[in-house]
Scaffold this motif. Structure first.
Motif, PDB file in Angstrom:
ATOM      1  N   VAL A 141      37.128  16.785 -29.069  1.00 18.72           N
ATOM      2  CA  VAL A 141      35.743  16.325 -29.146  1.00 18.72           C
ATOM      3  C   VAL A 141      35.692  14.865 -29.592  1.00 18.72           C
ATOM      4  O   VAL A 141      36.640  14.347 -30.175  1.00 18.72           O
ATOM      5  N   CYS A 142      34.565  14.240 -29.307  1.00 23.37           N
ATOM      6  CA  CYS A 142      34.312  12.873 -29.778  1.00 23.37           C
ATOM      7  C   CYS A 142      33.464  12.966 -31.041  1.00 23.37           C
ATOM      8  O   CYS A 142      32.478  13.697 -31.081  1.00 23.37           O
ATOM      9  N   VAL A 143      33.845  12.219 -32.044  1.00 20.36           N
ATOM     10  CA  VAL A 143      33.107  12.198 -33.301  1.00 20.36           C
ATOM     11  C   VAL A 143      32.542  10.787 -33.480  1.00 20.36           C
ATOM     12  O   VAL A 143      33.283   9.806 -33.400  1.00 20.36           O
ATOM     13  N   VAL A 144      31.233  10.706 -33.686  1.00 20.43           N
ATOM     14  CA  VAL A 144      30.567   9.429 -33.920  1.00 20.43           C
ATOM     15  C   VAL A 144      30.174   9.378 -35.385  1.00 20.43           C
ATOM     16  O   VAL A 144      29.411  10.220 -35.867  1.00 20.43           O
ATOM     17  N   ASN A 145      30.724   8.410 -36.101  1.00 22.46           N
ATOM     18  CA  ASN A 145      30.365   8.169 -37.501  1.00 22.46           C
ATOM     19  C   ASN A 145      29.516   6.911 -37.548  1.00 22.46           C
ATOM     20  O   ASN A 145      29.863   5.902 -36.933  1.00 22.46           O
ATOM     21  N   GLY A 146      28.407   6.986 -38.283  1.00 20.43           N
ATOM     22  CA  GLY A 146      27.525   5.836 -38.347  1.00 20.43           C
ATOM     23  C   GLY A 146      26.743   5.802 -39.641  1.00 20.43           C
ATOM     24  O   GLY A 146      26.847   6.690 -40.490  1.00 20.43           O
ATOM     25  N   SER A 147      25.969   4.741 -39.762  1.00 17.43           N
ATOM     26  CA  SER A 147      25.099   4.582 -40.927  1.00 17.43           C
ATOM     27  C   SER A 147      23.908   3.720 -40.535  1.00 17.43           C
ATOM     28  O   SER A 147      23.956   2.975 -39.560  1.00 17.43           O
ATOM     29  N   PHE A 148      22.837   3.846 -41.295  1.00 20.96           N
ATOM     30  CA  PHE A 148      21.659   2.991 -41.132  1.00 20.96           C
ATOM     31  C   PHE A 148      20.943   2.898 -42.463  1.00 20.96           C
ATOM     32  O   PHE A 148      21.173   3.695 -43.371  1.00 20.96           O
ATOM     33  N   ASP A 149      20.082   1.876 -42.569  1.00 23.31           N
ATOM     34  CA  ASP A 149      19.247   1.678 -43.751  1.00 23.31           C
ATOM     35  C   ASP A 149      17.836   2.161 -43.432  1.00 23.31           C
ATOM     36  O   ASP A 149      17.320   1.901 -42.351  1.00 23.31           O
ATOM     37  N   VAL A 150      17.244   2.864 -44.379  1.00 21.77           N
ATOM     38  CA  VAL A 150      15.857   3.313 -44.235  1.00 21.77           C
ATOM     39  C   VAL A 150      15.019   2.611 -45.288  1.00 21.77           C
ATOM     40  O   VAL A 150      15.367   2.615 -46.472  1.00 21.77           O
ATOM     41  N   ASN A 151      13.945   1.973 -44.840  1.00 23.24           N
ATOM     42  CA  ASN A 151      12.989   1.325 -45.733  1.00 23.24           C
ATOM     43  C   ASN A 151      11.711   2.154 -45.751  1.00 23.24           C
ATOM     44  O   ASN A 151      11.187   2.504 -44.688  1.00 23.24           O
ATOM     45  N   VAL A 152      11.233   2.473 -46.936  1.00 25.49           N
ATOM     46  CA  VAL A 152       9.988   3.233 -47.079  1.00 25.49           C
ATOM     47  C   VAL A 152       9.026   2.410 -47.932  1.00 25.49           C
ATOM     48  O   VAL A 152       9.348   2.024 -49.066  1.00 25.49           O
ATOM     49  N   TRP A 153       7.858   2.159 -47.361  1.00 27.15           N
ATOM     50  CA  TRP A 153       6.794   1.441 -48.072  1.00 27.15           C
ATOM     51  C   TRP A 153       5.811   2.511 -48.544  1.00 27.15           C
ATOM     52  O   TRP A 153       5.352   3.339 -47.756  1.00 27.15           O
ATOM     53  N   TYR A 154       5.534   2.510 -49.824  1.00 27.76           N
ATOM     54  CA  TYR A 154       4.697   3.583 -50.382  1.00 27.76           C
ATOM     55  C   TYR A 154       3.769   3.008 -51.454  1.00 27.76           C
ATOM     56  O   TYR A 154       3.984   1.920 -51.990  1.00 27.76           O
ATOM     57  N   SER A 155       2.725   3.786 -51.759  1.00 27.49           N
ATOM     58  CA  SER A 155       1.821   3.427 -52.850  1.00 27.49           C
ATOM     59  C   SER A 155       2.095   4.378 -54.012  1.00 27.49           C
ATOM     60  O   SER A 155       2.551   5.506 -53.815  1.00 27.49           O
ATOM     61  N   TYR A 156       1.802   3.902 -55.229  1.00 32.28           N
ATOM     62  CA  TYR A 156       1.981   4.725 -56.426  1.00 32.28           C
ATOM     63  C   TYR A 156       0.923   4.315 -57.448  1.00 32.28           C
ATOM     64  O   TYR A 156       0.108   3.437 -57.163  1.00 32.28           O
ATOM     65  N   ASP A 157       0.922   4.959 -58.607  1.00 31.55           N
ATOM     66  CA  ASP A 157      -0.049   4.676 -59.675  1.00 31.55           C
ATOM     67  C   ASP A 157      -1.473   4.857 -59.136  1.00 31.55           C
ATOM     68  O   ASP A 157      -2.294   3.940 -59.194  1.00 31.55           O
ATOM     69  N   ALA A 158      -1.722   6.057 -58.609  1.00 34.36           N
ATOM     70  CA  ALA A 158      -3.035   6.415 -58.051  1.00 34.36           C
ATOM     71  C   ALA A 158      -3.450   5.459 -56.929  1.00 34.36           C
ATOM     72  O   ALA A 158      -4.603   5.036 -56.836  1.00 34.36           O
TER      73      ALA A 158
END
Length: 174
Positions: free
Chosen positions: A53-70
């Motif tokens: 089988v072929c195995v693909v190893n990878g990575s990526f960055d995830v950016n999450v923009w969120y609100s907090y403090d009500a």
């Protein structure tokens, strides 16, 4: 009359694509109230052979923009995730996946966030991507070859040029 020659060359001996959705979780510093946006960047990957089988190893960055403090403040958090995808690439008949085979991986659809939820201060993400794999290996091509084939153009002089062997003697008399 023609004969045949075999040429050994590299060719694509197997090709497949796979769409996959993986779930990830990230925990921001503050407890998020609302996710305002998500995006995936820096997708890097490589393919290798493991058994048949072929195995693909990878990575990526995830950016999450969120609100907090009500919902009074916002922040962006970034996290790197690794992934592994296994592909059983069907090979053309009479070929095997060997150490000499070259595995070429292409991203056919960049990773994108398809679903996002907040659960007990964690951001739960579903990320979808599509990878394409080509396996390049040695193959033989049989070609017809004409015996006695000559592809040179024959040049024929239209006029004969006379050479005066006594040119030097004739010029010294003048």
């Amino acid at each position: 009359m023609s004969s045949f020659k075999e040429i050994v060359t590299k060719a694509v001996i197997g090709k497949a694509k796979k769409t996959s959705t993986n779930s990830f979780s990230l925990t921001p510093e503050e407890t998020p109230n609302t996710v305002l946006g998500c995006w995936v960047i820096n997708n890097k990957f490589s393919g290798s052979k493991s058994n048949d089988v072929c195995v693909v190893n990878g990575s990526f960055d995830v950016n999450v923009w969120y609100s907090y403090d009500a919902d009074k403040k916002t922040a962006v958090t970034t996290q790197n995730f690794n992934y592994t995808d296994t592909l059983k690439v069907p090979l053309k008949e009479n070929y095997n996946l060997s150490d000499a085979s070259e595995i070429i991986v292409r991203c056919l659809k960049q990773p994108t966030v398809t679903d996002v939820k907040i659960d007990n201060g964690n951001v739960l993400l579903d990320i979808e991507k599509e990878l394409g794999v080509e396996i390049v290996g040695d193959t033989k091509v049989r070609v017809s070859v004409e015996d006695e084939y000559d592809d040179y153009d024959e040049i024929v002089d239209d006029e004969d040029i006379e050479v005066n062997d006594n040119y030097l003697e004739d010029s010294s008399e003048n």
